[in-house]
Design an enzyme around this catalytic site. Structure first.
Site, PDB file in Angstrom:
ATOM      1  N   CYS A  43     -10.003 -20.307   6.538  1.00 43.39           N
ATOM      2  CA  CYS A  43     -10.415 -19.517   5.370  1.00 43.39           C
ATOM      3  C   CYS A  43     -10.999 -18.172   5.775  1.00 43.39           C
ATOM      4  O   CYS A  43     -10.584 -17.127   5.303  1.00 43.39           O
ATOM      5  CB  CYS A  43     -11.432 -20.311   4.547  1.00 43.39           C
ATOM      6  N   CYS A  48      -8.082 -17.248   3.317  1.00 40.93           N
ATOM      7  CA  CYS A  48      -8.602 -16.712   2.051  1.00 40.93           C
ATOM      8  C   CYS A  48      -9.261 -15.341   2.161  1.00 40.93           C
ATOM      9  O   CYS A  48      -8.966 -14.444   1.379  1.00 40.93           O
ATOM     10  CB  CYS A  48      -9.645 -17.673   1.475  1.00 40.93           C
ATOM     11  N   LYS A  51      -6.939 -12.454   3.466  1.00 43.47           N
ATOM     12  CA  LYS A  51      -5.887 -12.338   2.435  1.00 43.47           C
ATOM     13  C   LYS A  51      -6.395 -11.590   1.206  1.00 43.47           C
ATOM     14  O   LYS A  51      -5.785 -10.655   0.731  1.00 43.47           O
ATOM     15  CB  LYS A  51      -5.389 -13.742   2.076  1.00 43.47           C
ATOM     16  N   TYR A 180       2.254 -20.581  -2.154  1.00 46.68           N
ATOM     17  CA  TYR A 180       1.089 -19.691  -2.191  1.00 46.68           C
ATOM     18  C   TYR A 180       1.226 -18.521  -1.208  1.00 46.68           C
ATOM     19  O   TYR A 180       1.059 -17.368  -1.580  1.00 46.68           O
ATOM     20  CB  TYR A 180      -0.156 -20.464  -1.748  1.00 46.68           C
ATOM     21  N   GLU A 184       1.763 -14.618  -2.135  1.00 46.86           N
ATOM     22  CA  GLU A 184       0.623 -13.720  -1.936  1.00 46.86           C
ATOM     23  C   GLU A 184       0.971 -12.593  -0.956  1.00 46.86           C
ATOM     24  O   GLU A 184       0.599 -11.437  -1.161  1.00 46.86           O
ATOM     25  CB  GLU A 184      -0.588 -14.517  -1.443  1.00 46.86           C
ATOM     26  N   HIS A 439     -15.636  -9.815 -27.161  1.00 45.82           N
ATOM     27  CA  HIS A 439     -14.656  -8.779 -27.488  1.00 45.82           C
ATOM     28  C   HIS A 439     -15.103  -7.418 -26.960  1.00 45.82           C
ATOM     29  O   HIS A 439     -16.283  -7.122 -27.019  1.00 45.82           O
ATOM     30  CB  HIS A 439     -14.514  -8.725 -29.016  1.00 45.82           C
ATOM     31  N   GLU A 444     -10.970 -13.653 -24.241  1.00 47.74           N
ATOM     32  CA  GLU A 444     -11.235 -14.117 -25.610  1.00 47.74           C
ATOM     33  C   GLU A 444     -10.016 -14.830 -26.202  1.00 47.74           C
ATOM     34  O   GLU A 444     -10.150 -15.682 -27.077  1.00 47.74           O
ATOM     35  CB  GLU A 444     -11.674 -12.962 -26.513  1.00 47.74           C
TER      36      GLU A 444
HETATM   37  P1  NDP Z   1       3.231 -24.244   0.165  1.00 49.61           P
HETATM   38  O1  NDP Z   1       3.375 -25.695   0.337  1.00 49.61           O
HETATM   39  O2  NDP Z   1       2.454 -23.713  -0.972  1.00 49.61           O
HETATM   40  O3  NDP Z   1       4.679 -23.583   0.079  1.00 49.61           O
HETATM   41  C1  NDP Z   1       5.634 -23.804   1.063  1.00 49.61           C
HETATM   42  C2  NDP Z   1       6.924 -23.162   0.595  1.00 49.61           C
HETATM   43  O4  NDP Z   1       7.905 -23.222   1.630  1.00 49.61           O
HETATM   44  C3  NDP Z   1       7.505 -23.861  -0.617  1.00 49.61           C
HETATM   45  O5  NDP Z   1       8.059 -22.870  -1.445  1.00 49.61           O
HETATM   46  C4  NDP Z   1       8.577 -24.758  -0.006  1.00 49.61           C
HETATM   47  O6  NDP Z   1       9.662 -25.002  -0.848  1.00 49.61           O
HETATM   48  C5  NDP Z   1       9.053 -23.903   1.153  1.00 49.61           C
HETATM   49  N1  NDP Z   1       9.594 -24.668   2.267  1.00 49.61           N
HETATM   50  C6  NDP Z   1       9.065 -25.765   2.860  1.00 49.61           C
HETATM   51  N2  NDP Z   1       9.826 -26.182   3.872  1.00 49.61           N
HETATM   52  C7  NDP Z   1      10.877 -25.335   3.937  1.00 49.61           C
HETATM   53  C8  NDP Z   1      12.005 -25.237   4.777  1.00 49.61           C
HETATM   54  N3  NDP Z   1      12.196 -26.103   5.752  1.00 49.61           N
HETATM   55  N4  NDP Z   1      12.871 -24.237   4.553  1.00 49.61           N
HETATM   56  C9  NDP Z   1      12.669 -23.351   3.566  1.00 49.61           C
HETATM   57  N5  NDP Z   1      11.606 -23.383   2.737  1.00 49.61           N
HETATM   58  C10 NDP Z   1      10.726 -24.361   2.917  1.00 49.61           C
HETATM   59  O7  NDP Z   1       2.693 -23.721   1.554  1.00 49.61           O
HETATM   60  P2  NDP Z   1       2.056 -22.343   2.004  1.00 49.61           P
HETATM   61  O8  NDP Z   1       2.436 -22.206   3.428  1.00 49.61           O
HETATM   62  O9  NDP Z   1       2.418 -21.253   1.060  1.00 49.61           O
HETATM   63  O10 NDP Z   1       0.505 -22.627   1.870  1.00 49.61           O
HETATM   64  C11 NDP Z   1      -0.052 -23.797   2.476  1.00 49.61           C
HETATM   65  C12 NDP Z   1      -1.182 -24.325   1.663  1.00 49.61           C
HETATM   66  O11 NDP Z   1      -2.337 -23.543   1.873  1.00 49.61           O
HETATM   67  C13 NDP Z   1      -0.980 -24.291   0.139  1.00 49.61           C
HETATM   68  O12 NDP Z   1      -0.232 -25.367  -0.351  1.00 49.61           O
HETATM   69  C14 NDP Z   1      -2.385 -24.279  -0.356  1.00 49.61           C
HETATM   70  O13 NDP Z   1      -2.862 -25.613  -0.379  1.00 49.61           O
HETATM   71  C15 NDP Z   1      -3.101 -23.475   0.705  1.00 49.61           C
HETATM   72  N6  NDP Z   1      -3.266 -22.067   0.287  1.00 49.61           N
HETATM   73  C16 NDP Z   1      -4.010 -21.778  -0.812  1.00 49.61           C
HETATM   74  C17 NDP Z   1      -4.159 -20.470  -1.226  1.00 49.61           C
HETATM   75  C18 NDP Z   1      -4.976 -20.162  -2.442  1.00 49.61           C
HETATM   76  O14 NDP Z   1      -5.738 -21.017  -2.864  1.00 49.61           O
HETATM   77  N7  NDP Z   1      -4.848 -18.979  -3.036  1.00 49.61           N
HETATM   78  C19 NDP Z   1      -3.539 -19.364  -0.514  1.00 49.61           C
HETATM   79  C20 NDP Z   1      -2.768 -19.787   0.606  1.00 49.61           C
HETATM   80  C21 NDP Z   1      -2.647 -21.085   0.990  1.00 49.61           C
HETATM   81  P3  NDP Z   1       9.599 -26.138  -1.999  1.00 49.61           P
HETATM   82  O15 NDP Z   1       8.835 -25.547  -3.140  1.00 49.61           O
HETATM   83  O16 NDP Z   1      11.028 -26.346  -2.343  1.00 49.61           O
HETATM   84  O17 NDP Z   1       8.961 -27.325  -1.392  1.00 49.61           O
END
Ligand code: NDP
Length: 461
Positions: A43, A48, A51, A180, A184, A439, A444
């Site tokens: 984080c 976080c 980012k 995510y 982002e 407001h 709101e």
């Molecule tokens: P996510 O699980 O959110 O997203 C992973 C993405 O990669 C999905 O779109 C998934 O597709 C795709 N994917 C997975 N495997 C493959 C593959 N082999 N080939 C192609 N695409 C693939 O993971 P992130 O890495 O974005 O983030 C990790 C975690 O960290 C989040 O889930 C969250 O818990 C946390 N996080 C939170 C944030 C916040 O609170 N603002 C910010 C950043 C991270 P599909 O949808 O089809 O599975």
């Protein structure tokens, strides 16, 4: 003579580990914490915090455009990447120092080493080459970004960790993933003027969020210049002689970009930790399997945060750590309730979401009233900024309880924190409606949603 060197040995000084160590020490326990990189964890150091600072930086480009509508002339605006990059690293290091100070003030012994588990009460410090014993061991080692080892040329790609410290701002980037991190970073890079392409295997980005929210964010990212290629994956990355990368997609497209970034998920840092040999059961995804109190299959070994792969968010790791200390050091068995955790995606526009979305609520058998509104915020009209807000409320027809609130729009991460109180408290739509509006605000609209767009019959299906 005490039976063990420590009452608690924490492995990993991220948000969860640090909180557990401090609170346990304050409760009178003798505590040590080992960290192999730098105090702060994902984080603070590479998640976080940096980012969000990058997101702030990326928002100025739109703010400068908006300012013109209000009479400002800002044509001289220029962006300098090293200034941002270095300022963010300074801030990250400052926060890391504060974490260390807080640990010191709480009399926690900090150990700069990689620690692995030897048996239910023994930890080995690998650099120092010595072992210590503890009555309880807490695994709080987090996770790391996945790299697609099966893809040829994957080593040419960067991860979000690398993105924070790039030497130069790239002119173009291809980001793999639609979750995510992909969304982002697409927001950040495109906001900073980088030609940005997202390659996502599914139909629409942000799987798991409400379908209207996903459509809204995807449309707005595309409207503001992010190219999103759905239904496709990267098959190969080739390094070109000028340092750029050639990306071959499964749909036969070829893209050239300065960088390719993997944002295809994260996995728990359990490899080489000695956990299985010590009897700790791991899940299929390599996470530490824990019960509702965060206790592993070995009674003296506990785990919190991303290494358990429950809900991978900083505040959740902190709550799990606090519950662990309550349970073990205050004699009050406490299980953190993982229901109705709000989260935010710092996309363009940002998303704030809490509770069940429409699909999830229906899948659970709820009959629903669904409220939805979309509008252009006041500030955007004079600014001639086309970005709109979408708000959605999912209500149980029978009980009138608000099951979920989902917002895509400016300030939604701030709004959702307060909406989460009401959702967690189980308030009804009628209770939201008797709350007087503030407001003029965007928020709101949350207490002014009149007619549902869908209203299921109360009778069970
Ligand atoms: P996510 O699980 O959110 O997203 C992973 C993405 O990669 C999905 O779109 C998934 O597709 C795709 N994917 C997975 N495997 C493959 C593959 N082999 N080939 C192609 N695409 C693939 O993971 P992130 O890495 O974005 O983030 C990790 C975690 O960290 C989040 O889930 C969250 O818990 C946390 N996080 C939170 C944030 C916040 O609170 N603002 C910010 C950043 C991270 P599909 O949808 O089809 O599975």
């Amino acid at each position: 003579m005490p039976k063990y060197d420590y009452d608690l040995f924490v492995i990993g000084a991220g948000s969860g580990g640090v909180r557990a160590a401090r609170l346990a020490s304050k409760a009178g326990a003798k505590v040590a914490i080992a960290e192999q990189v730098q105090i702060g964890g994902t984080c603070v150091l590479r998640g976080c915090v940096p980012k969000k600072l990058f997101v702030y930086a990326s928002e100025f480009s739109q703010s400068f455009r908006d300012a013109k509508g209000f009479g400002w002339t800002v044509d001289w605006a220029r962006f300098d990447w090293p200034t941002l990059r270095d300022a963010v690293q300074d801030e990250v290091n400052r926060l890391s120092g504060l974490y260390a100070k807080n640990l010191e003030a709480a009399a926690v012994e900090m150990i700069d080493d990689r620690a692995i588990v030897v048996d239910p009460h023994t930890v080995r410090l690998t650099r120092e080459g010595r072992s210590v014993t503890a009555e309880r061991i807490l695994i709080a080692v987090g996770g790391h970004t996945l790299r697609p080892s099966e893809i040829k040329g994957q080593e040419f790609g960067i991860t979000s960790t690398d993105a924070f410290t790039l030497e130069n701002l790239p002119a173009s980037i291809v980001i793999a993933g639609g979750g995510y991190i992909a969304v982002e970073f697409a927001t950040v890079f495109s906001g900073l003027g980088v030609e940005t392409t997202v390659v996502y295997r599914g139909e629409r980005i942000l799987r798991g969020f409400d379908h209207d929210i996903r459509a809204h964010v995807q449309a707005d990212l595309e409207r503001t210049g992010v190219k999103i290629i759905c239904g496709s994956t990267i098959e190969e990355v080739t390094g070109l002689s000028d340092g750029r990368k050639l990306v071959s997609l499964s749909n036969s497209m070829k893209l050239e970009a300065d960088h390719v970034m993997w944002a295809i998920g994260r996995e728990p840092n359990t490899s080489g930790m000695g956990l299985e040999a010590a009897g700790v059961r791991l899940t299929d995804r390599g996470a530490v399997a824990v019960d509702e109190f965060s206790r592993s299959s070995v009674p003296s070994i506990w785990a919190v945060g991303d290494v358990t792969d429950r809900v991978n968010l900083t505040p959740v790791a902190i709550r799990e750590a606090m519950a662990f200390v309550e349970t073990e050091f205050h004699g009050r068995p406490t299980a953190f309730d993982h229901a109705d955790i709000a989260s935010a995606v710092f996309s363009r526009p940002p998303v704030g979401s809490v509770g069940l979305n429409e699909e999830q609520a229906r899948a659970k058998g709820h009959k629903l009233k669904v409220f939805r509104t979309t509008f252009r915020p006041m500030k955007h009209i004079i600014a001639q900024n086309e970005q709109r807000v979408l708000m959605k409320m999912v209500v149980d027809t029978q009980t009138d309880r608000v099951l979920g609130v989902h917002i895509a729009g400016v300030d939604s991460p701030e709004q959702i924190q307060l909406a989460a109180v009401a959702v967690k408290a189980g308030l009804t739509k009628a209770q939201w409606d008797i709350t007087c509006a503030v407001h003029p605000t965007g928020a709101e609209e949350l207490v002014l949603m009149g007619e549902p767009i869908a209203h299921d019959n109360e009778a069970p299906a």
